[in-house]
Design a protein around this motif. Structure first.
Motif, mmCIF file in Angstrom:
data_model
loop_
_atom_site.group_PDB
_atom_site.id
_atom_site.type_symbol
_atom_site.label_atom_id
_atom_site.label_comp_id
_atom_site.label_asym_id
_atom_site.label_seq_id
_atom_site.Cartn_x
_atom_site.Cartn_y
_atom_site.Cartn_z
ATOM 1 N N GLN A 80 5.495 5.360 -0.792
ATOM 2 C CA GLN A 80 6.235 6.770 -0.647
ATOM 3 C C GLN A 80 7.808 6.731 -0.443
ATOM 4 O OE1 GLN A 80 4.312 7.511 3.270
ATOM 5 N NE2 GLN A 80 2.493 8.531 2.118
ATOM 6 N N ASN A 117 0.879 -1.269 -0.103
ATOM 7 C CA ASN A 117 0.025 -0.022 0.206
ATOM 8 C C ASN A 117 0.824 1.447 0.060
ATOM 9 O OD1 ASN A 117 1.021 0.051 2.591
ATOM 10 N ND2 ASN A 117 -0.792 -0.796 3.547
ATOM 11 N N ARG A 118 0.081 2.472 0.384
ATOM 12 C CA ARG A 118 0.969 3.501 0.263
ATOM 13 C C ARG A 118 2.287 3.689 0.904
ATOM 14 N NH1 ARG A 118 1.617 6.604 -3.573
ATOM 15 N NH2 ARG A 118 2.124 8.177 -1.913
ATOM 16 N N SER A 119 2.156 2.793 2.299
ATOM 17 C CA SER A 119 3.473 3.124 3.038
ATOM 18 C C SER A 119 4.626 2.280 2.394
ATOM 19 C CB SER A 119 3.134 2.273 4.428
ATOM 20 O OG SER A 119 2.905 0.940 4.128
#
Length: 301
Positions: A32, A27-29
């Motif tokens: 980034q 996911n986004r973690s």
């Protein structure tokens, strides 16, 4: 030429990033830190390599350079002026405009290189390499300016710290000085460059939020219209004005109709702006390239 087939790899990678981020544990973690890696290391290497690998003969392409630079400056001016248009200004969010103005004038250099080589062989490749070498530094500076100004950051400080501008500026200087990447380093640099394209496009897909495009509908239409309609028409007029030969005209028209740069998303996200909105514009621009390239190279040419 099948333009849809040429653009399919970029769009597929954006779609892969979107699906992986939304429907897996990555996911986004996870994405980034990938954005930081692309922005500070991988993309700068890619830009430096793409500029230095082909000699820039400025005197032989002065007309093409003049037309390309003038077209770019007009595109930048139009993008900057959007908030001052009477019927549009009130519908534009200032921060979204600062982040997305770059979409109107930046371009996907690797699609451009592929198209130029297929259309005009080695001569076309050299011509578009010249345009990339002289335009990328200007366009990157123009991309940073509204975000630095809107965010009340020091513009000079942002330029000095911006790895994309450092890479393109040093690449152009190295090219003019005749520097070439040593043969033993070329395979490593090429693999880093390839990784930057794949990860950069997938990171753009991972950041997509299509709902944000409807919020900034007027702004989206405006910047994409400049990129995919106004710029090809400008190139057509400037090719006549500068008396470009057929190969230079073809290269300029292709250059003007390219999808926007995938690094638009990375730059906006790293400077603290609405990255998902810009990622959506990058995706739409990639799709619109299937229309604007045939328009410029088929109808206008």
């Amino acid at each position: 030429m099948n333009y849809a087939q040429l653009l399919l790899p970029d769009f597929s990678l954006i779609l892969c990033g979107y699906l992986i981020c939304r429907y897996t544990a990555l996911n986004r973690s996870v994405w980034q830190p990938v954005e930081s890696l692309v922005y500070y290391l991988l993309f700068p290497v890619l830009l430096f390599q793409s500029i230095v690998k082909s000699p820039v003969d400025i005197s032989a392409a002065s007309g093409l350079i003049g037309a390309g630079m003038l077209s770019g400056v007009i595109g930048i001016a139009l993008a900057y002026s959007l908030p001052h248009w009477p019927w549009l200004g009130k519908r534009i969010d200032a921060r979204d405009h600062a982040a997305s103005a770059q979409v109107a004038f930046r371009f996907n250099s690797f699609i451009g290189l592929a198209i130029a080589e297929r259309l005009a062989g080695t001569q076309g490749l050299l011509m578009i390499a010249v345009l990339i070498g002289v335009c990328v530094p200007l366009f990157n500076v123009a991309a940073v300016w509204p975000m630095a100004r809107q965010g009340q950051h020091s513009f000079a400080r942002e330029l000095v710290r911006n790895p994309l501008i450092i890479a393109t500026g040093s690449g152009l200087a190295a090219n003019l000085l005749g520097f070439q990447i040593p043969e033993w380093a070329v395979p490593t640099v090429s693999r880093i460059s390839a990784a930057s394209l794949a990860l950069g496009l997938m990171a753009a897909g991972a950041g997509l939020q299509f709902g944000l495009l409807t919020r900034g509908k007027a702004l989206s239409v405006a910047v994409l219209s400049i990129r995919h309609l106004v710029q090809p028409l400008l190139a057509f007029a400037l090719a006549r004005l500068f008396g470009l030969d057929p190969v230079q005209t073809t290269v300029l028209l292709a250059f003007s109709a390219l999808p926007t740069a995938s690094t638009c998303y990375v730059l906006a996200a790293r400077m603290g702006y609405n990255g998902p909105y810009v990622a959506g514009l990058v995706t739409l621009s990639t799709l619109l390239g299937v229309v604007s390239l045939p328009f410029a190279l088929g109808f206008l040419r």
